[in-house]
Scaffold this active site. Structure first.
Site, PDB file in Angstrom:
ATOM      1  N   LYS A   1      38.811  34.161  42.038  1.00 48.20           N
ATOM      2  CA  LYS A   1      37.963  35.095  42.842  1.00 48.20           C
ATOM      3  C   LYS A   1      37.234  34.270  44.163  1.00 48.20           C
ATOM      4  CE  LYS A   1      33.281  37.257  42.664  1.00 48.20           C
ATOM      5  NZ  LYS A   1      31.977  36.728  42.576  1.00 48.20           N
ATOM      6  N   ASN A   2      36.509  33.240  43.797  1.00 45.08           N
ATOM      7  CA  ASN A   2      35.914  32.431  45.085  1.00 45.08           C
ATOM      8  C   ASN A   2      36.859  32.407  45.976  1.00 45.08           C
ATOM      9  OD1 ASN A   2      33.555  32.833  43.652  1.00 45.08           O
ATOM     10  ND2 ASN A   2      33.394  30.849  42.809  1.00 45.08           N
TER      11      ASN A   2
ATOM     12  N   ARG B   1      28.380  40.304  48.345  1.00 52.90           N
ATOM     13  CA  ARG B   1      27.910  39.186  48.960  1.00 52.90           C
ATOM     14  C   ARG B   1      28.968  38.184  49.722  1.00 52.90           C
ATOM     15  NH1 ARG B   1      23.894  36.008  49.453  1.00 52.90           N
ATOM     16  NH2 ARG B   1      23.994  33.558  50.155  1.00 52.90           N
TER      17      ARG B   1
ATOM     18  N   ASP C   1      24.977  38.977  42.767  1.00 53.65           N
ATOM     19  CA  ASP C   1      24.394  38.861  41.657  1.00 53.65           C
ATOM     20  C   ASP C   1      22.879  38.703  41.735  1.00 53.65           C
ATOM     21  OD1 ASP C   1      26.223  38.679  40.012  1.00 53.65           O
ATOM     22  OD2 ASP C   1      26.773  36.525  40.678  1.00 53.65           O
TER      23      ASP C   1
ATOM     24  N   ASP D   1      28.848  27.989  38.156  1.00 51.44           N
ATOM     25  CA  ASP D   1      29.389  29.132  37.577  1.00 51.44           C
ATOM     26  C   ASP D   1      29.604  28.785  36.092  1.00 51.44           C
ATOM     27  OD1 ASP D   1      28.776  30.461  39.823  1.00 51.44           O
ATOM     28  OD2 ASP D   1      31.012  30.377  40.599  1.00 51.44           O
TER      29      ASP D   1
END
EC number: 2.5.1.7
Length: 435
Positions: free
Chosen positions: A22-23, A97, A121, A319
């Site tokens: 994802k990142n 974000r 988040d 994370d």
């Protein structure tokens, strides 16, 4: 709002393949804005946050085409820059974000970039100073509308410079790198983030014609070029998912194979789980976690309690601290979890305490976990997911617990984990999604 209903206490078995990271996806998808030529990206995860970003780029005028289950082509040759100042963009951008990373490429190519204050988040403050201080160093003018919570940077020309980042921010480094690749002259970035996903972004940019050296270190040197071209890029597997599945196997006393993990990009992650007493075997590029009835925490060599904390790469990623905390609840021994980066990320432990875990929240950043060595099972309960990583941690706890658990607000989990209920069912989990 959707809900998971989980019947815990069942062992899992088989293999699971991690999704694309994802990142990394959020970074490299923003990079397509740097060229008018076509860019193809594969192994893109089908998750809410990434799909939102692709939607925003489409509204901006990027031609996006899905060419495979996890592959897209992007072509940013005719953009509608007026969208950036529209009310619609203020609403679209504020929900994600990762949208902050469109600013660097837009500033570099078009001389201006705007963004509403991003959402995401609820895990504490996530400041943007590093991003904008970097842009200012490159010659941009910064403005902020407090009433509308809207940021903007503009420049007739960006000029290379030397900068020392105040923190090794991954998204901050990514944004500044994307701005610097088209700046006039040479930029050096010291205290740069060097996570594998940032390395992937730099490698992709180099394939597009950028001149970045020092990739993988905390000192990047970027020689600006006139323009970038298209390329093909494949996203790494998601290391956070890989860590999640290791923790899930340990908590449920299961034997699981995690396929195609890109082991050499996992850094200290396998080592930290081994410190928790979890057996992990490398089989080619797979991770095999054998069934264990118990796992014992390794204290420090002087006998003091093991402390696991987050740190910039190559340290342990923040994370995965939520996963480690949950795994510690059934370990033999005690662990101190120190979450340095975000002051609200450990607040989910009240749900674990409700399930019977022995956790002492020392302060917003630290929690002591007294492991129960599977002698006392967690008990099923009803809870709500506050963020992506806490959500997956609570799901792991529910899978190991005795009885039925209900998790509300699972959209938070869906933001980071693709089709997770079906993938877990395939290895034996008893999980139902209720809309």
């Amino acid at each position: 709002m959707s809900t998971f209903i989980i019947e815990g206490g069942h062992k899992l078995s088989g293999s699971i393949t991690p999704q694309g990271a994802k990142n990394e996806a959020l970074q490299v998808i923003c990079a397509v804005l740097l060229t008018k030529e076509e860019v193809t990206i594969s192994n893109i995860p089908d998750i809410i946050d990434v799909n939102k970003l692709i939607f925003i780029l489409g509204e901006l005028g990027v031609k996006t085409k899905k060419v495979g289950r996890h592959s897209y082509t992007f072509k940013a040759d005719d953009l509608d820059l007026f969208y950036l100042e529209s009310d619609k963009f203020k609403k679209d951008g504020s929900s994600l974000r990762g949208s902050i990373m469109i600013v660097g490429p837009l500033l570099a190519r078009f001389g201006k970039g705007y963004i509403p204050r991003p959402g995401g988040d609820k895990i504490g403050r996530r400041r943007l100073d590093t991003h904008f201080e970097g842009f200012i160093k490159l010659g941009a003018k910064f403005r902020y509308n407090k009433d509308e919570k809207f940021y903007g940077v503009e420049a007739d020309e960006l000029t290379g410079t030397d900068m020392l980042l105040d923190e090794a921010s991954v998204t901050g480094t990514a944004n500044i790198v994307m701005a610097a690749v088209l700046a006039k002259g040479t930029t050096t970035i010291y205290n740069a983030a060097c996570e594998p996903y940032l390395q992937q972004l730099c490698k992709m940019l180099n394939k597009m014609g950028a001149k970045i050296t020092g990739v993988g270190s905390n000192l990047l040197t970027i020689e600006g070029v006139e323009e970038l071209g298209g390329c093909e890029h494949k996203i790494l597997p998601d290391m956070i998912e890989i860590g999640s599945w290791i923790g899930m196997a340990a908590m449920t006393k299961s034997s699981i194979t995690i396929k195609d993990v890109s082991w050499d990009d996992l850094g200290v992650i396998p080592r930290v789980f081994k410190k928790m007493g979890i057996n992990i075997e490398r089989r080619g590029d797979d991770v095999f976690v054998p069934e264990q009835e118990s796992y014992e925490v390794q204290n420090f060599i002087d006998g003091s309690i093991l402390t696991i904390s987050d740190a910039p790469w190559p340290g342990f990623t923040p994370d995965l601290l939520s996963i480690i905390l949950v795994v510690a609840t059934q370990a033999r021994g005690s662990v101190l979890i120190h979450q340095k980066m975000f002051e609200s990320r450990l607040f989910f432990v009240d749900k674990l305490i409700d399930m019977g875990a022995k956790v002492i929240l020392c302060d917003p950043h630290r929690a002591t976990v007294i492991g129960m060595d599977h002698q006392s099972s967690l008990k099923g309960t009803t809870m709500t997911s506050p963020d992506i990583r806490a959500g997956i941690s609570l799901l792991i706890a529910a899978l190991s617990a005795k009885g039925k658990s209900t998790i509300h607000n699972i959209e938070q989990i869906d933001r980071g984990y693709e089709n997770i209920d079906e993938r877990l069912k395939a290895i034996g989990a008893k999980i139902t999604r209720v809309d």
